[in-house]
Design an enzyme around this catalytic site. Structure first.
Site, PDB file in Angstrom:
ATOM      1  N   ASP A 243       0.840  -1.205   0.000  1.00 38.54           N
ATOM      2  CA  ASP A 243       0.000   0.000   0.000  1.00 38.54           C
ATOM      3  C   ASP A 243       0.871   1.250   0.000  1.00 38.54           C
ATOM      4  O   ASP A 243       2.001   1.227   0.488  1.00 38.54           O
ATOM      5  CB  ASP A 243      -0.858   0.034   1.274  1.00 38.54           C
ATOM      6  CG  ASP A 243      -2.202  -0.620   1.080  1.00 38.54           C
ATOM      7  OD1 ASP A 243      -2.418  -1.207   0.008  1.00 38.54           O
ATOM      8  OD2 ASP A 243      -3.028  -0.543   2.003  1.00 38.54           O
TER       9      ASP A 243
ATOM     10  N   LYS B 154      -2.808   4.324  -3.578  1.00 38.20           N
ATOM     11  CA  LYS B 154      -3.882   5.217  -4.000  1.00 38.20           C
ATOM     12  C   LYS B 154      -3.391   6.629  -4.305  1.00 38.20           C
ATOM     13  O   LYS B 154      -4.112   7.439  -4.810  1.00 38.20           O
ATOM     14  CB  LYS B 154      -4.938   5.302  -2.896  1.00 38.20           C
ATOM     15  CG  LYS B 154      -5.548   3.958  -2.606  1.00 38.20           C
ATOM     16  CD  LYS B 154      -6.549   4.032  -1.498  1.00 38.20           C
ATOM     17  CE  LYS B 154      -7.034   2.638  -1.147  1.00 38.20           C
ATOM     18  NZ  LYS B 154      -7.732   2.572   0.099  1.00 38.20           N
TER      19      LYS B 154
ATOM     20  N   MET C 213      -8.297   9.419   9.249  1.00 40.23           N
ATOM     21  CA  MET C 213      -8.902   9.953   8.023  1.00 40.23           C
ATOM     22  C   MET C 213      -9.820  11.136   8.338  1.00 40.23           C
ATOM     23  O   MET C 213     -10.883  11.280   7.741  1.00 40.23           O
ATOM     24  CB  MET C 213      -9.685   8.848   7.290  1.00 40.23           C
ATOM     25  CG  MET C 213      -8.783   7.739   6.785  1.00 40.23           C
ATOM     26  SD  MET C 213      -9.667   6.277   6.241  1.00 40.23           S
ATOM     27  CE  MET C 213      -9.915   5.407   7.788  1.00 40.23           C
TER      28      MET C 213
END
Ligand code: SAH
Length: 261
Positions: free
Chosen positions: A43, A65, A177
């Protein structure tokens, strides 16, 4: 007459938590599992320094991402893991923090189990533990709180956490987040009756040399973070224990006042 027998040895998957960033926060088990891997799905939150523990011939597959790329669809990641394991490879799926803390590790283990692939979960230090500690914040100091609550500021259906329940809980709030919705978090907590002066820390790239932080108070933190230009990945920590933070203090946070016994 000869009989041909196809012997297919299925590989296995290690679902590894790489910790919050500092490569020295990897566990010994993670280092061993990385050293066994033939293929690694990594990741973008993971510090590339972990790659030093791979075998020279290991194949590295980025499933990040960031970097301008769109998020690699979860279904692709799961298919890829299955494909590699079925080819007999030992696969390391490496995630930031702990795989089971806001890391979709549960979903990946489900997919692997359904497919009959052996999976071994290797815990990592979650950002919620490691990042406050990097600022000297003791998340459950018993003189100031009853515990710690991990929440996400970015839920699947866009639903907000129950800020009233969280404000009443008497626990330190660690919000993953939470940066993009910081203003919403602040207004939710103020509306729930939390003191405007409640200390709040926002930490970007915690435990890494690029770590930046803002230590402020609930009613000023959004403006302070905007002024400092903090970006993701960032963790928001709300609670009296934030007074222990040793990094930049932008709003004059004072010495902790211990609660009466
Ligand atoms: N499984 C991970 C969390 C994945 S969700 C864990 O256990 O830590 C990703 C979020 O974690 C980021 O948006 C941010 O809120 C937080 N995070 C992860 N690493 C971080 C770091 N080094 N500094 C600050 N926040 C971090």
């Amino acid at each position: 007459m000869s009989i041909e027998v196809d012997i297919v040895t299925t590989g296995k998957v290690y679902l590894i938590g790489a910790g919050p960033g500092d490569v020295e926060l990897l566990t010994l088990k993670a280092v061993r599992a990385l050293g066994e891997a033939d293929a690694v799905l990594i990741d973008d939150l993971v510090n590339r320094d972990v790659l030093q523990f791979l075998k020279a011939q290991a194949r590295v597959i980025e499933v990040g991402k960031r970097g301008g790329c769109r998020s690699t669809p979860q279904a692709f990641i799961e298919r890829k893991m299955l494909q590699l394991a079925r080819a007999g490879l030992t696969v390391a799926r490496v995630k930031g923090g702990d795989p089971y803390v806001f890391g979709r590790g549960g979903e990946e283990v489900e997919a692997l189990c359904r497919a009959g692939i052996a999976v071994d979960v290797v815990n990592g230090i979650s950002a919620g533990i490691g990042v406050p500690a990097a600022l000297g914040i003791p998340v459950t100091h018993r003189d100031f709180c009853r515990g710690v609550t991990f929440v996400t500021g970015h839920s699947r259906a866009g639903a907000q956490p129950d800020w009233h329940a969280l404000a009443r809980s008497g626990t330190t709030l660690v919000i993953y987040m939470g940066l993009t919705n910081l203003a919403g978090i602040v207004s939710g907590l103020l509306a729930a009756g939390m003191a405007a002066s409640m200390p709040v820390a926002v930490v970007q790239n915690g435990t890494l040399p690029t770590q930046r932080s803002v230590v402020s108070r609930l009613d000023q933190v959004a403006a302070d973070v905007a002024r400092e230009g903090l970006a993701s990945p960032a963790l928001v920590v709300v609670g009296e224990v934030v007074r222990f933070a040793t990094m930049q203090t932008s709003s004059g946070i004072e010495e902790p006042a211990r609660k009466q016994a």
